[in-house]
Design an enzyme around this catalytic site. Structure first.
Site, mmCIF file in Angstrom:
data_model
loop_
_atom_site.group_PDB
_atom_site.id
_atom_site.type_symbol
_atom_site.label_atom_id
_atom_site.label_comp_id
_atom_site.label_asym_id
_atom_site.label_seq_id
_atom_site.Cartn_x
_atom_site.Cartn_y
_atom_site.Cartn_z
ATOM 1 N N ASP A 291 61.932 115.808 6.299
ATOM 2 C CA ASP A 291 62.316 114.387 6.353
ATOM 3 C C ASP A 291 62.382 113.881 7.790
ATOM 4 O OD1 ASP A 291 62.976 111.962 5.247
ATOM 5 O OD2 ASP A 291 65.107 112.409 5.050
ATOM 6 N N SER B 294 57.636 112.762 -3.113
ATOM 7 C CA SER B 294 58.471 112.774 -4.316
ATOM 8 C C SER B 294 57.991 111.728 -5.324
ATOM 9 C CB SER B 294 59.929 112.490 -3.945
ATOM 10 O OG SER B 294 60.093 111.124 -3.612
ATOM 11 N N ASN C 178 58.759 108.475 -4.082
ATOM 12 C CA ASN C 178 57.963 107.973 -2.945
ATOM 13 C C ASN C 178 56.817 107.047 -3.380
ATOM 14 O OD1 ASN C 178 58.315 111.065 -1.009
ATOM 15 N ND2 ASN C 178 59.549 109.212 -0.928
ATOM 16 N N TRP C 179 56.449 107.079 -4.680
ATOM 17 C CA TRP C 179 55.434 106.126 -5.176
ATOM 18 C C TRP C 179 55.920 104.685 -4.993
ATOM 19 C CZ3 TRP C 179 50.687 107.743 -5.795
ATOM 20 C CH2 TRP C 179 50.426 109.023 -6.273
ATOM 21 N N GLU D 148 71.060 129.129 -0.142
ATOM 22 C CA GLU D 148 71.819 128.776 1.061
ATOM 23 C C GLU D 148 71.229 127.483 1.618
ATOM 24 O OE1 GLU D 148 74.495 130.354 2.217
ATOM 25 O OE2 GLU D 148 74.354 131.717 0.514
HETATM 26 C C1 IPE Z 1 62.665 113.295 0.347
HETATM 27 O O1 IPE Z 1 62.717 112.410 1.401
HETATM 28 C C2 IPE Z 1 61.253 113.456 -0.117
HETATM 29 C C3 IPE Z 1 60.368 114.151 0.792
HETATM 30 C C4 IPE Z 1 60.684 114.732 1.913
HETATM 31 C C5 IPE Z 1 58.996 114.217 0.356
HETATM 32 P P1 IPE Z 1 62.980 110.854 1.180
HETATM 33 O O2 IPE Z 1 63.004 110.247 2.536
HETATM 34 O O3 IPE Z 1 62.004 110.305 0.210
HETATM 35 O O4 IPE Z 1 64.415 110.850 0.504
HETATM 36 P P2 IPE Z 1 65.642 109.853 0.667
HETATM 37 O O5 IPE Z 1 65.128 108.476 0.361
HETATM 38 O O6 IPE Z 1 66.111 109.975 2.079
HETATM 39 O O7 IPE Z 1 66.662 110.353 -0.297
HETATM 40 C C1 IPE Z 2 59.401 112.368 5.021
HETATM 41 O O1 IPE Z 2 59.592 111.426 6.008
HETATM 42 C C2 IPE Z 2 57.999 112.348 4.463
HETATM 43 C C3 IPE Z 2 57.874 111.717 3.142
HETATM 44 C C4 IPE Z 2 58.862 111.350 2.375
HETATM 45 C C5 IPE Z 2 56.532 111.509 2.649
HETATM 46 P P1 IPE Z 2 60.012 109.949 5.673
HETATM 47 O O2 IPE Z 2 58.790 109.122 5.516
HETATM 48 O O3 IPE Z 2 60.966 109.900 4.549
HETATM 49 O O4 IPE Z 2 60.743 109.543 7.027
HETATM 50 P P2 IPE Z 2 62.080 108.724 7.165
HETATM 51 O O5 IPE Z 2 63.132 109.431 6.371
HETATM 52 O O6 IPE Z 2 61.817 107.344 6.654
HETATM 53 O O7 IPE Z 2 62.363 108.747 8.630
HETATM 54 MG MG MG Z 3 62.985 110.056 4.448
#
Ligand code: IPE
Ligand code: IPE
Ligand code: MG
Length: 253
Positions: free
Chosen positions: A21, A66, A69-70, A208
């Site tokens: 993330d 995820s 994420n869509w 863990e």
């Molecule tokens: C979790 O991160 C999903 C991935 C790393 C692919 P997100 O950025 O989508 O999750 P939230 O919104 O912080 O919970």
């Molecule tokens: C994780 O990084 C990658 C995916 C979820 C695809 P993010 O895109 O969620 O990055 P932040 O959390 O917005 O910084």
């Molecule tokens: Mg994120």
């Protein structure tokens, strides 16, 4: 001395899962488009996959996209899909040189045909590699997976092929997308967020947890090794008492 030297070879976790993330914030901090952060994130994937191989981790699961994420802007989703396709092609030498078998968990049928084709080709090309399984969670969410599992078991029961009374932890575990590997020993989340975001809810019952404040594109091999070294110091009791305490009580008896 590097942190990797302090890792005990006999206590390397078999399965490490990572919630990668912070790509978007990494880019925003630099006034760059979020996509740039995802591109930088790929470099971190390369670093950590190599590092995991080097110390003998057998399964590395990466949460890459995820189900939720869509719901991101169309341009970001399209850029991520394009990045995935180019990565599967560009990283093939990394997979082949390091004996990495690619696996995918998630809802495969929702991807566009060109993404599906690139995934299938990469799965097939790496199928004979045996050093490490790199498992990409794509269009994955734990609740989706558990719903699918419940539906499949209900269908089997309805067809008379499963006695509901025989359903136990192993029946459920064997019906999940992760049935080919053990549960994660260690779950790492980067970017300073303290949540699971619908990842492997069943499988992390006794994992863990390690949270790093560092954004995923800045996550280095040394930070990864430090997480492993931290894991190796922990006493995993699984609800029982530690083996040293058992020994102590045996001595007292
Ligand atoms: C979790 O991160 C999903 C991935 C790393 C692919 P997100 O950025 O989508 O999750 P939230 O919104 O912080 O919970
Ligand atoms: C994780 O990084 C990658 C995916 C979820 C695809 P993010 O895109 O969620 O990055 P932040 O959390 O917005 O910084
Ligand atoms: Mg994120």
């Amino acid at each position: 001395m590097s942190v990797s030297d302090s890792i005990l070879p006999g206590k390397v976790p078999a399965h490490v899962a990572v919630i990668m993330d912070g790509n978007g914030r990494w880019a925003q901090m630099r006034d760059l488009p979020r996509q740039q952060g995802h591109m930088e994130g790929v470099k971190a994937v390369r670093r950590i996959a190599k590092a995991a191989c080097k110390i003998g981790i057998r399964y590395l699961t990466l949460y890459a996209f995820s189900t939720e994420n869509w719901g991101r802007p169309k341009e970001e989703v399209s850029a991520l899909m394009a990045l995935l396709v180019s990565c599967l092609h560009d990283e093939m030498p990394l997979f082949m040189d390091n004996g990495i078998r690619l696996r995918v968990i998630g809802q495969a049928d929702v991807f566009l045909p060109e993404v599906r084709a690139a995934l299938d080709a990469a799965l097939e090309k790496t199928a004979g590699n045996t050093r490490m399984d790199l498992v990409l969670a794509l269009s994955y969410s734990a609740r989706w997976e558990l719903i699918e599992c419940a539906k499949n078991l209900a269908r089997l029961a309805k067809a008379g092929q499963l006695d509901p009374e025989t359903i136990d932890g192993s029946v459920i575990g064997n019906s999940l997308t992760t049935s080919f590997m053990p549960d994660p020993d260690l779950l790492i989340r980067t970017s300073g967020e303290y949540r699971i975001s619908n990842f492997l809810l069943w499988q992390i019952a006794y994992s863990e947890l390690f949270f790093s404040p560092v954004l995923w594109p800045d996550f280095t091999e040394e930070m990864f090794y430090a997480a492993i070294a931290d894991y190796q110091k922990r006493d995993r009791r699984f609800g029982k008492i530690s083996s040293s305490k058992t020994m102590l009580s045996t001595i007292k008896e």
